[in-house]
Scaffold this motif. Structure first.
Motif, mmCIF file in Angstrom:
data_model
loop_
_atom_site.group_PDB
_atom_site.id
_atom_site.type_symbol
_atom_site.label_atom_id
_atom_site.label_comp_id
_atom_site.label_asym_id
_atom_site.label_seq_id
_atom_site.Cartn_x
_atom_site.Cartn_y
_atom_site.Cartn_z
ATOM 1 N N VAL A 190 1.003 -1.093 -0.083
ATOM 2 C CA VAL A 190 -0.041 0.036 -0.152
ATOM 3 C C VAL A 190 0.576 1.169 -0.125
ATOM 4 O O VAL A 190 0.687 2.300 -0.911
ATOM 5 C CB VAL A 190 -0.966 -0.035 1.388
ATOM 6 N N VAL A 191 1.889 1.523 0.878
ATOM 7 C CA VAL A 191 2.769 2.662 0.792
ATOM 8 C C VAL A 191 3.308 2.583 -0.648
ATOM 9 O O VAL A 191 3.551 3.723 -0.994
ATOM 10 C CB VAL A 191 3.710 2.215 2.083
ATOM 11 N N ALA A 192 3.848 1.463 -1.107
ATOM 12 C CA ALA A 192 4.406 1.769 -2.418
ATOM 13 C C ALA A 192 3.310 2.259 -3.402
ATOM 14 O O ALA A 192 3.907 2.952 -4.375
ATOM 15 C CB ALA A 192 5.032 0.314 -3.057
ATOM 16 N N PHE A 193 2.295 1.636 -3.370
ATOM 17 C CA PHE A 193 1.316 2.255 -4.304
ATOM 18 C C PHE A 193 0.913 3.737 -4.031
ATOM 19 O O PHE A 193 1.073 4.456 -5.163
ATOM 20 C CB PHE A 193 -0.037 1.442 -4.073
ATOM 21 N N LEU A 194 0.950 4.097 -2.789
ATOM 22 C CA LEU A 194 0.640 5.542 -2.600
ATOM 23 C C LEU A 194 1.822 6.168 -3.007
ATOM 24 O O LEU A 194 1.578 7.311 -3.585
ATOM 25 C CB LEU A 194 0.497 5.693 -0.991
ATOM 26 N N GLY A 195 3.126 5.977 -2.667
ATOM 27 C CA GLY A 195 4.167 6.576 -3.096
ATOM 28 C C GLY A 195 4.346 6.542 -4.837
ATOM 29 O O GLY A 195 4.769 7.860 -5.255
ATOM 30 N N GLY A 290 6.842 -6.415 0.341
ATOM 31 C CA GLY A 290 5.671 -5.850 -0.500
ATOM 32 C C GLY A 290 5.908 -4.582 -1.222
ATOM 33 O O GLY A 290 5.424 -4.438 -2.592
ATOM 34 N N GLY A 291 6.948 -3.756 -0.789
ATOM 35 C CA GLY A 291 7.151 -2.703 -1.512
ATOM 36 C C GLY A 291 7.786 -2.966 -2.739
ATOM 37 O O GLY A 291 7.719 -2.268 -3.998
ATOM 38 N N LEU A 292 8.590 -3.879 -2.905
ATOM 39 C CA LEU A 292 9.447 -4.676 -3.895
ATOM 40 C C LEU A 292 8.421 -5.132 -5.200
ATOM 41 O O LEU A 292 8.749 -5.097 -6.257
ATOM 42 C CB LEU A 292 10.673 -5.550 -3.387
ATOM 43 N N ALA A 293 7.616 -5.850 -4.278
ATOM 44 C CA ALA A 293 6.822 -6.434 -5.388
ATOM 45 C C ALA A 293 5.813 -5.529 -5.946
ATOM 46 O O ALA A 293 5.601 -5.513 -7.670
ATOM 47 C CB ALA A 293 5.561 -7.300 -4.739
ATOM 48 N N VAL A 294 5.528 -4.219 -5.618
ATOM 49 C CA VAL A 294 4.773 -3.287 -6.140
ATOM 50 C C VAL A 294 5.688 -2.625 -7.240
ATOM 51 O O VAL A 294 5.230 -2.390 -8.301
ATOM 52 C CB VAL A 294 4.181 -2.329 -5.387
ATOM 53 N N CYS A 295 7.030 -2.431 -6.853
ATOM 54 C CA CYS A 295 7.925 -1.706 -7.729
ATOM 55 C C CYS A 295 8.179 -2.459 -9.077
ATOM 56 O O CYS A 295 8.381 -2.072 -10.114
ATOM 57 C CB CYS A 295 9.247 -1.249 -7.205
ATOM 58 N N VAL A 296 8.520 -3.856 -8.829
ATOM 59 C CA VAL A 296 8.612 -4.631 -9.894
ATOM 60 C C VAL A 296 7.438 -4.971 -10.950
ATOM 61 O O VAL A 296 7.619 -4.618 -12.059
ATOM 62 C CB VAL A 296 9.030 -6.028 -9.399
ATOM 63 N N LEU A 297 6.382 -4.877 -10.130
ATOM 64 C CA LEU A 297 5.055 -5.147 -11.148
ATOM 65 C C LEU A 297 4.661 -4.016 -12.086
ATOM 66 O O LEU A 297 3.966 -3.993 -12.854
ATOM 67 C CB LEU A 297 4.257 -5.863 -10.334
#
Length: 382
Positions: A190-195, A290-297
């Motif tokens: 969620v933090v990665a999506f928001l960022g 979790g942040g890594l997964a969002v950044c990669v995808l």
């Protein structure tokens, strides 16, 4: 004497022919004749005053119901002075009249003071502040008692409760790993999506890596793990010790010459001191994952680039700051849970109330100390 002892219905008459009105009381004033006597008392009571003469010579049997009517009819003062104006009555009958008069002479309940809205608000705030002050004093005293017992037990390995410690490590640590890892992974995503959403407007989505790394190493990793343990373990400690308190098991421990602090509190505190730093580390890794997964995808940032940016831009002191807060939070959560358990009064309702209070206090203290620590570390430049 035959007129006094003969069974006859009670009667009440008012003779106005004399210079002063004369009230004649005769017959049996008992529960069997209560209805008729009650009507006569209500009929004649408005006509009587303090100057009326009373005749009791023909009074028959008397019980509590009749004595209550006589007290209502004659009044408290006249009953108190019955020996001065009345005939010589048996001691048992005098005692009955005086007991009933004393029972009926109860002060009226004071009328509640009518408050006003602003005053009620101030009173409620004052009560809340006073309650909070008492809670914090009790917490500080219990912390001191726990530290004293810990200092006395550490030099004596024979007094260590290793079996209890191992059990609590499993319950508070190993069993909590799945929920901590899952929650921090989702929050990291969620933090990665928001960022990514916010930073995309500035063309700086690459800094999503820094956002995830800083937030989980310094704050979210330890904060989420501590809040989960506050809801999971502090409530369990309060319920377990509270149930023992209500079953008088703690009294039995004291009777055997054992210390409840050493037997019940220290294993839980030490278990939390061991498990929360481990769970904090797991939460940091899961949040970063979790942040890594969002950044990669979604951001086309490769894992190599992700970890390269973290290694380059995020210093080790951020990890140490986050991990250093874990023992403090663990100690407070365990102490608050145990203290609320000892406060249980014995009923099931009390167990539930103090279990809820332990969760609320533990989460409040964790967030408060985390905010204070964040301000302190920011001012120190750490």
């Amino acid at each position: 004497m035959s007129a006094i002892t003969s069974p006859s219905p009670g009667s009440l008459t008012l003779d106005r022919s004399a210079r002063q009105p004369l009230v004649r009381i005769a017959g049996d004033w008992t529960l069997a004749h209560y209805g008729a006597l009650r009507r006569e008392v209500e009929r004649l009571l408005p006509s009587l005053d303090a100057h009326c003469q009373v005749e009791l010579e023909r009074l028959g049997a008397l019980d509590t119901a009749g004595a209550g009517l006589l007290v209502e009819l004659l009044g408290q003062e006249r009953i108190a002075a019955i020996e001065a104006w009345g005939p010589p009555l048996p001691a048992a009958r005098l005692a009955l009249l005086r007991s009933v008069a004393a029972a009926l002479n109860r002060p009226e309940a004071p009328q509640p003071i009518q408050g006003y809205a602003f005053g009620d608000v101030l009173a409620h705030i004052g009560q809340a502040v006073s309650t909070l002050w008492r809670q914090q004093r009790a917490l500080l005293g219990f912390i001191g008692l726990t530290l004293e017992t810990l200092a006395l037990s550490l030099p004596r390995p024979r007094r260590w409760r290793l079996t209890s410690l191992t059990v609590h490590i499993e319950q508070t640590g190993l069993d909590a790993i799945p929920i901590v890892a899952l929650l921090t992974f989702l929050v990291g995503a969620v933090v990665a999506f928001l960022g990514a959403t916010v930073l995309a407007d500035f063309g700086a989505t690459i800094y999503t890596v820094n956002l995830v790394g800083f937030s989980f190493l310094r704050e979210f990793g330890v904060l989420l793990a501590a809040i989960l343990l506050a809801g999971r373990s502090a409530s369990a400690f309060a319920a377990q010790i509270g149930a023992m308190k209500s079953n008088e098991e703690i009294d039995a421990i004291r009777t055997l010459g054992l210390s409840p602090i050493e037997l019940l509190v220290l294993p839980r505190v030490l278990a939390m001191l061991i498990t929360l730093p481990i769970l904090t580390f797991i939460g940091m890794l899961s949040g970063i994952a979790g942040g890594l997964a969002v950044c990669v995808l979604t951001l086309d940032i490769s894992p190599i680039m992700f970890f390269t940016i973290m290694q380059r831009d995020i210093a080790i002191n951020h990890f140490l700051v986050g991990l250093g807060k874990a023992p403090v939070f663990a100690f407070l959560i365990a102490v608050i849970g145990c203290l609320e358990g000892f406060k249980v009064s014995g009923s099931a309702q009390s167990v539930g109330e103090h279990t809820t209070s332990s969760v609320v206090q533990a989460i409040f203290m964790v967030i408060l100390l985390d905010a204070i620590a964040a301000l302190f570390f920011m001012e120190m430049g750490w």
